[in-house]
Scaffold this motif. Structure first.
Motif, PDB file in Angstrom:
ATOM      1  N   MET A  76       1.850  -7.784  -4.459  1.00  0.00           N
ATOM      2  CA  MET A  76       3.059  -7.896  -5.653  1.00  0.00           C
ATOM      3  C   MET A  76       2.357  -8.004  -6.857  1.00  0.00           C
ATOM      4  O   MET A  76       2.849  -7.652  -8.006  1.00  0.00           O
ATOM      5  CB  MET A  76       4.193  -8.571  -5.202  1.00  0.00           C
ATOM      6  N   ASP A  77       1.224  -9.021  -7.023  1.00  0.00           N
ATOM      7  CA  ASP A  77       0.634  -9.396  -8.113  1.00  0.00           C
ATOM      8  C   ASP A  77      -0.195  -8.346  -8.834  1.00  0.00           C
ATOM      9  O   ASP A  77      -0.462  -8.215  -9.905  1.00  0.00           O
ATOM     10  CB  ASP A  77      -0.261 -10.682  -8.108  1.00  0.00           C
ATOM     11  N   TYR A  78      -0.821  -7.487  -7.865  1.00  0.00           N
ATOM     12  CA  TYR A  78      -1.985  -6.467  -8.373  1.00  0.00           C
ATOM     13  C   TYR A  78      -1.815  -5.195  -8.294  1.00  0.00           C
ATOM     14  O   TYR A  78      -2.160  -4.296  -8.852  1.00  0.00           O
ATOM     15  CB  TYR A  78      -3.283  -6.848  -7.829  1.00  0.00           C
ATOM     16  N   VAL A  79      -0.596  -4.752  -7.339  1.00  0.00           N
ATOM     17  CA  VAL A  79      -0.243  -3.435  -7.107  1.00  0.00           C
ATOM     18  C   VAL A  79       0.941  -2.952  -7.468  1.00  0.00           C
ATOM     19  O   VAL A  79       2.086  -3.553  -6.982  1.00  0.00           O
ATOM     20  CB  VAL A  79      -0.410  -2.910  -5.509  1.00  0.00           C
ATOM     21  N   LYS A  80       1.117  -2.155  -8.506  1.00  0.00           N
ATOM     22  CA  LYS A  80       2.454  -2.039  -9.283  1.00  0.00           C
ATOM     23  C   LYS A  80       3.264  -0.686  -8.696  1.00  0.00           C
ATOM     24  O   LYS A  80       4.424  -1.063  -8.450  1.00  0.00           O
ATOM     25  CB  LYS A  80       2.411  -1.890 -10.705  1.00  0.00           C
ATOM     26  N   PRO A  81       2.416   0.408  -8.310  1.00  0.00           N
ATOM     27  CA  PRO A  81       3.442   1.702  -7.882  1.00  0.00           C
ATOM     28  C   PRO A  81       3.894   1.158  -6.600  1.00  0.00           C
ATOM     29  O   PRO A  81       3.285   0.836  -5.592  1.00  0.00           O
ATOM     30  CB  PRO A  81       2.053   2.667  -7.814  1.00  0.00           C
ATOM     31  N   ALA A  82       5.221   1.488  -6.579  1.00  0.00           N
ATOM     32  CA  ALA A  82       6.065   1.042  -5.369  1.00  0.00           C
ATOM     33  C   ALA A  82       5.556   1.673  -4.154  1.00  0.00           C
ATOM     34  O   ALA A  82       5.542   1.067  -3.003  1.00  0.00           O
ATOM     35  CB  ALA A  82       7.549   1.228  -5.608  1.00  0.00           C
ATOM     36  N   LEU A 139       4.385  -0.185  -0.965  1.00  0.00           N
ATOM     37  CA  LEU A 139       5.057  -0.274   0.291  1.00  0.00           C
ATOM     38  C   LEU A 139       4.012   0.107   1.511  1.00  0.00           C
ATOM     39  O   LEU A 139       4.082  -0.452   2.503  1.00  0.00           O
ATOM     40  CB  LEU A 139       6.090   0.782   0.143  1.00  0.00           C
ATOM     41  N   THR A 140       3.067   0.861   1.182  1.00  0.00           N
ATOM     42  CA  THR A 140       2.017   1.245   2.314  1.00  0.00           C
ATOM     43  C   THR A 140       1.298  -0.027   2.758  1.00  0.00           C
ATOM     44  O   THR A 140       1.265  -0.182   3.771  1.00  0.00           O
ATOM     45  CB  THR A 140       1.257   2.240   1.793  1.00  0.00           C
ATOM     46  N   LEU A 141       0.993  -0.679   1.511  1.00  0.00           N
ATOM     47  CA  LEU A 141       0.028  -1.869   1.871  1.00  0.00           C
ATOM     48  C   LEU A 141       0.789  -2.965   2.533  1.00  0.00           C
ATOM     49  O   LEU A 141       0.265  -3.723   3.489  1.00  0.00           O
ATOM     50  CB  LEU A 141      -0.519  -2.486   0.485  1.00  0.00           C
ATOM     51  N   HIS A 142       1.993  -3.103   2.173  1.00  0.00           N
ATOM     52  CA  HIS A 142       2.762  -4.166   2.978  1.00  0.00           C
ATOM     53  C   HIS A 142       3.172  -3.799   4.136  1.00  0.00           C
ATOM     54  O   HIS A 142       3.103  -4.713   5.081  1.00  0.00           O
ATOM     55  CB  HIS A 142       4.366  -4.316   2.148  1.00  0.00           C
ATOM     56  N   SER A 143       3.548  -2.434   4.407  1.00  0.00           N
ATOM     57  CA  SER A 143       3.701  -2.044   5.837  1.00  0.00           C
ATOM     58  C   SER A 143       2.160  -2.084   6.677  1.00  0.00           C
ATOM     59  O   SER A 143       2.317  -2.941   7.815  1.00  0.00           O
ATOM     60  CB  SER A 143       3.993  -0.658   6.030  1.00  0.00           C
ATOM     61  N   LEU A 144       1.239  -1.775   6.139  1.00  0.00           N
ATOM     62  CA  LEU A 144      -0.018  -2.094   6.965  1.00  0.00           C
ATOM     63  C   LEU A 144      -0.079  -3.358   7.331  1.00  0.00           C
ATOM     64  O   LEU A 144      -0.878  -3.991   8.252  1.00  0.00           O
ATOM     65  CB  LEU A 144      -1.077  -1.427   6.290  1.00  0.00           C
ATOM     66  N   THR A 145      -0.150  -4.353   6.353  1.00  0.00           N
ATOM     67  CA  THR A 145      -0.217  -5.916   6.438  1.00  0.00           C
ATOM     68  C   THR A 145       0.639  -6.442   7.750  1.00  0.00           C
ATOM     69  O   THR A 145       0.286  -7.038   8.459  1.00  0.00           O
ATOM     70  CB  THR A 145      -0.015  -6.672   5.215  1.00  0.00           C
TER      71      THR A 145
END
Lengths: 130, 116
Positions: free
Chosen positions: B82-88, B92-98
């Motif tokens: 959330m601090d470094y990646v702005k495009p939603a 969302l992809t990174l959140h899901s993978l995490t």
């Protein structure tokens, strides 16, 4: 006062920003957290093999005794210890212990000193120096 | 950003995650001290290591540690995205993978201690 509403340039030159020690302790908290997260598969794999059959344990030993793996584990040991010490500091700050400037600076020195000392002591043990 | 402009990968602006980060941190810190004491008391080879980890209380505490770790890592890594990646979309992809990775790690690690 027009000079107050003049658009000021946004400036984030990481090489020109001088962080106080607490700032470094804080960014190391983040870096160590990322490192531990990224290496979780390795750590769980080692736990898995170390607790399994004698054959699997031999596999664990072979990987664990590899010098590069040991150096990586010393790095992760530092990451864990720094994250642990900094975490305790954050919890204390949360309950308003040591929030004045001098104590906050001293506690960041303590975080660095304790985590680096423990890394040296336990890391030397891990590397088989004693 | 107006408060009508909420994005699905925002922080939901609540106290819950902040508090969960603290509570899971305390659980892990207590486990660390407990395990440090157990290891200092001495572990005799792989048999001793297996005996320690299969002890009822240790297994219970290790289970809590694994859950706390994955929950803690979820909040921490999500905060970094959330601090470094702005495009939603990317976020969302990174959140899901995490989240998927951490759920998998939790299952794997719990299986490691529970089969003992």
């Amino acid at each position: 006062m027009p000079e107050l509403i003049k658009p000021r340039p946004k400036f984030l030159n990481l090489f020109a920003i001088r962080l106080p020690l607490a700032g470094y302790a804080s960014i190391f908290h983040r870096v160590s957290g990322i490192g531990l997260f990224l290496m979780l598969p390795l750590l769980i794999w080692l736990l898995d093999k170390s607790l399994s059959t004698p054959d699997a344990y031999a596999q664990f030993k072979a990987v664990f005794d590899c010098v590069l793996v040991k150096l990586l584990l010393v790095g992760l040991l530092w990451a864990f210890l720094h994250h642990f010490c900094m975490g305790v500091r954050i919890l204390l700050l949360d309950i308003h212990v040591g929030i004045d400037k001098a104590s906050a600076h001293n506690s960041s020195i303590a975080v660095m000193a304790v985590s680096l000392t423990l890394t040296a002591v336990l890391g030397a043990k891990l590397l088989g120096i004693y | 950003m107006s408060h009508f402009d909420r994005i699905v990968v925002g922080a939901h602006y609540g106290l819950k995650d902040w508090l969960a980060q603290r509570i899971t941190g305390i659980v892990m810190a207590l486990y660390t001290l407990f395990m440090a004491a157990a290891l200092l008391a001495g572990v005799n080879g792989q048999e001793g290591w297996r005996a320690l980890m299969s002890h009822g209380f240790v297994r219970f505490f290790t289970f809590l540690f694994i859950v706390a770790l994955c929950w803690h890592a979820w909040i921490g890594v999500r905060d970094i995205w959330m601090d470094y990646v702005k495009p939603a979309g990317i976020r969302l992809t990174l959140h899901s993978l995490t989240a998927i990775a951490l759920i998998g790690y939790a299952g794997w690690a719990i299986q490691v201690i529970w089969r003992l």
